[in-house]
Design a protein around this motif. Structure first.
Motif, PDB file in Angstrom:
ATOM      1  N   LEU A  51       3.875 -38.585  -9.042  1.00 55.82           N
ATOM      2  CA  LEU A  51       4.541 -37.372  -9.543  1.00 55.82           C
ATOM      3  C   LEU A  51       3.651 -36.633 -10.534  1.00 55.82           C
ATOM      4  N   MET A  52       3.074 -37.374 -11.460  1.00 58.40           N
ATOM      5  CA  MET A  52       2.249 -36.725 -12.475  1.00 58.40           C
ATOM      6  C   MET A  52       0.948 -36.188 -11.883  1.00 58.40           C
ATOM      7  N   ALA A  53       0.400 -36.854 -10.865  1.00 55.01           N
ATOM      8  CA  ALA A  53      -0.804 -36.336 -10.201  1.00 55.01           C
ATOM      9  C   ALA A  53      -0.494 -35.012  -9.502  1.00 55.01           C
ATOM     10  N   THR A  54       0.665 -34.925  -8.863  1.00 59.10           N
ATOM     11  CA  THR A  54       1.083 -33.681  -8.215  1.00 59.10           C
ATOM     12  C   THR A  54       1.290 -32.590  -9.261  1.00 59.10           C
ATOM     13  N   ALA A  55       1.905 -32.941 -10.376  1.00 61.62           N
ATOM     14  CA  ALA A  55       2.120 -31.966 -11.445  1.00 61.62           C
ATOM     15  C   ALA A  55       0.802 -31.484 -12.029  1.00 61.62           C
ATOM     16  N   VAL A  56      -0.169 -32.388 -12.192  1.00 59.05           N
ATOM     17  CA  VAL A  56      -1.484 -31.991 -12.710  1.00 59.05           C
ATOM     18  C   VAL A  56      -2.152 -31.007 -11.755  1.00 59.05           C
ATOM     19  N   LEU A  57      -2.113 -31.294 -10.461  1.00 59.93           N
ATOM     20  CA  LEU A  57      -2.713 -30.378  -9.483  1.00 59.93           C
ATOM     21  C   LEU A  57      -2.040 -29.006  -9.542  1.00 59.93           C
ATOM     22  N   CYS A  58      -0.718 -28.983  -9.641  1.00 63.83           N
ATOM     23  CA  CYS A  58       0.009 -27.711  -9.754  1.00 63.83           C
ATOM     24  C   CYS A  58      -0.392 -26.969 -11.028  1.00 63.83           C
ATOM     25  N   ALA A  59      -0.521 -27.696 -12.136  1.00 60.21           N
ATOM     26  CA  ALA A  59      -0.900 -27.075 -13.411  1.00 60.21           C
ATOM     27  C   ALA A  59      -2.327 -26.527 -13.356  1.00 60.21           C
ATOM     28  N   LEU A  60      -3.226 -27.235 -12.681  1.00 61.87           N
ATOM     29  CA  LEU A  60      -4.606 -26.751 -12.541  1.00 61.87           C
ATOM     30  C   LEU A  60      -4.650 -25.478 -11.705  1.00 61.87           C
ATOM     31  N   VAL A  61      -3.904 -25.468 -10.601  1.00 67.63           N
ATOM     32  CA  VAL A  61      -3.833 -24.259  -9.766  1.00 67.63           C
ATOM     33  C   VAL A  61      -3.215 -23.113 -10.565  1.00 67.63           C
ATOM     34  N   LEU A  62      -2.197 -23.406 -11.346  1.00 69.36           N
ATOM     35  CA  LEU A  62      -1.554 -22.392 -12.186  1.00 69.36           C
ATOM     36  C   LEU A  62      -2.545 -21.803 -13.183  1.00 69.36           C
ATOM     37  N   GLN A  63      -3.320 -22.665 -13.836  1.00 68.33           N
ATOM     38  CA  GLN A  63      -4.331 -22.197 -14.797  1.00 68.33           C
ATOM     39  C   GLN A  63      -5.326 -21.257 -14.132  1.00 68.33           C
ATOM     40  N   VAL A  64      -5.853 -21.673 -12.992  1.00 66.61           N
ATOM     41  CA  VAL A  64      -6.864 -20.867 -12.310  1.00 66.61           C
ATOM     42  C   VAL A  64      -6.267 -19.578 -11.767  1.00 66.61           C
ATOM     43  N   ASP A  65      -5.036 -19.627 -11.272  1.00 69.69           N
ATOM     44  CA  ASP A  65      -4.395 -18.422 -10.750  1.00 69.69           C
ATOM     45  C   ASP A  65      -4.149 -17.400 -11.858  1.00 69.69           C
ATOM     46  N   ASN A  67      -5.526 -17.335 -15.111  1.00 71.57           N
ATOM     47  CA  ASN A  67      -6.665 -16.994 -15.969  1.00 71.57           C
ATOM     48  C   ASN A  67      -7.980 -16.820 -15.221  1.00 71.57           C
ATOM     49  N   GLY A  68      -7.984 -16.955 -13.900  1.00 75.03           N
ATOM     50  CA  GLY A  68      -9.219 -16.820 -13.130  1.00 75.03           C
ATOM     51  C   GLY A  68     -10.067 -18.083 -13.238  1.00 75.03           C
ATOM     52  N   TRP A  69     -11.146 -18.126 -12.435  1.00 77.40           N
ATOM     53  CA  TRP A  69     -11.987 -19.325 -12.437  1.00 77.40           C
ATOM     54  C   TRP A  69     -12.644 -19.600 -13.786  1.00 77.40           C
ATOM     55  N   PRO A  70     -13.353 -18.640 -14.385  1.00 82.01           N
ATOM     56  CA  PRO A  70     -14.032 -18.985 -15.646  1.00 82.01           C
ATOM     57  C   PRO A  70     -13.052 -19.286 -16.777  1.00 82.01           C
ATOM     58  N   GLY A  71     -12.072 -18.408 -16.949  1.00 81.68           N
ATOM     59  CA  GLY A  71     -11.099 -18.600 -18.031  1.00 81.68           C
ATOM     60  C   GLY A  71     -10.256 -19.838 -17.825  1.00 81.68           C
ATOM     61  N   GLY A  72      -9.814 -20.061 -16.597  1.00 77.88           N
ATOM     62  CA  GLY A  72      -9.021 -21.244 -16.292  1.00 77.88           C
ATOM     63  C   GLY A  72      -9.805 -22.523 -16.495  1.00 77.88           C
ATOM     64  N   ALA A  73     -11.068 -22.524 -16.061  1.00 77.87           N
ATOM     65  CA  ALA A  73     -11.905 -23.722 -16.220  1.00 77.87           C
ATOM     66  C   ALA A  73     -12.151 -24.037 -17.699  1.00 77.87           C
ATOM     67  N   ILE A  74     -12.405 -23.021 -18.493  1.00 80.00           N
ATOM     68  CA  ILE A  74     -12.626 -23.235 -19.929  1.00 80.00           C
ATOM     69  C   ILE A  74     -11.371 -23.792 -20.582  1.00 80.00           C
ATOM     70  N   ARG A  75     -10.216 -23.220 -20.263  1.00 81.82           N
ATOM     71  CA  ARG A  75      -8.962 -23.711 -20.841  1.00 81.82           C
ATOM     72  C   ARG A  75      -8.663 -25.136 -20.391  1.00 81.82           C
ATOM     73  N   ILE A  76      -8.909 -25.424 -19.118  1.00 84.53           N
ATOM     74  CA  ILE A  76      -8.670 -26.778 -18.600  1.00 84.53           C
ATOM     75  C   ILE A  76      -9.522 -27.792 -19.345  1.00 84.53           C
ATOM     76  N   VAL A  77     -10.796 -27.494 -19.532  1.00 79.62           N
ATOM     77  CA  VAL A  77     -11.698 -28.426 -20.229  1.00 79.62           C
ATOM     78  C   VAL A  77     -11.265 -28.602 -21.683  1.00 79.62           C
ATOM     79  N   LEU A 109      -1.190 -28.317 -20.302  1.00 77.68           N
ATOM     80  CA  LEU A 109      -1.865 -27.457 -19.322  1.00 77.68           C
ATOM     81  C   LEU A 109      -1.019 -26.246 -18.961  1.00 77.68           C
ATOM     82  N   THR A 110       0.286 -26.443 -18.824  1.00 79.86           N
ATOM     83  CA  THR A 110       1.141 -25.315 -18.470  1.00 79.86           C
ATOM     84  C   THR A 110       1.321 -24.353 -19.643  1.00 79.86           C
ATOM     85  N   LEU A 111       1.408 -24.889 -20.849  1.00 83.64           N
ATOM     86  CA  LEU A 111       1.530 -24.006 -22.014  1.00 83.64           C
ATOM     87  C   LEU A 111       0.230 -23.246 -22.265  1.00 83.64           C
ATOM     88  N   GLY A 112      -0.892 -23.811 -21.832  1.00 83.57           N
ATOM     89  CA  GLY A 112      -2.188 -23.155 -21.984  1.00 83.57           C
ATOM     90  C   GLY A 112      -2.394 -21.991 -21.042  1.00 83.57           C
TER      91      GLY A 112
END
Length: 167
Positions: A51-65, A67-77, A109-112
């Motif tokens: 469940l948490m792995a699925t949620a992480v993948l969704c949150a990563l896609v949400l970040q990139v969608d 904030n875009g690739w550069p902004g999303g990647a920086i926030r994720i890191v 990740l979602t709040l970010g």
């Protein structure tokens, strides 16, 4: 069934505010996953890694969608680094388990996703909601404390409040 209804309601509400189908669907899916994790935590005392792995993948896609690739990647890191420090300090203390820590990481990740000021306010709101819930449980002298439901409720409420205030 309740998780599906909540996920659909959350996704519909998010769409009314954001007008973005993918963002709304991902928030709804993550909310539904959190509810399933909370029920699992209540029943078994664990939050499944799947469940948490699925949620992480969704949150990563949400970040990139959002904030875009550069902004999303920086926030994720940045969020991942802060979470790693937090998780290494908290794991095994005060009954905080691995599933709870993963749910906290997904929440961060979602709040970010929000703009920086909104993210900080949302994070403080999430922490305040969590403290209120935990204090209420402590006043009731709950013996077998499961953090999953409190974490899920605090996350979902903080998303809704942040969207209502800032968007």
């Amino acid at each position: 069934m309740g998780a599906v209804v909540l996920a659909a309601a959350l996704a519909s509400g998010m769409f009314l505010v954001t007008h973005a189908w993918l963002v709304a669907a991902l928030f709804g899916l993550i909310g539904g996953i959190f509810v399933l994790g909370a029920f699992s935590d209540l029943r078994t005392g664990t939050i499944p890694n799947a469940l948490m792995a699925t949620a992480v993948l969704c949150a990563l896609v949400l970040q990139v969608d959002v904030n875009g690739w550069p902004g999303g990647a920086i926030r994720i890191v940045c969020i991942a680094m802060a979470w790693i420090v937090f998780a290494s300090l908290r794991h095994g203390r005060s009954g905080v388990g691995g599933g709870d820590l993963k749910m906290i990481g997904v929440t961060w990740l979602t709040l970010g996703v929000f703009p920086v000021l909104a993210s900080l306010v949302a994070l403080m709101g999430w922490a305040l909601i969590l403290v209120v819930i935990l204090s209420a449980l402590q006043l009731r002298h709950v013996r077998h404390f499961r953090a999953g439901p409190a974490l899920a409720i605090a996350a979902i409420i903080s998303w809704i409040i942040t969207l209502a205030i800032f968007f």
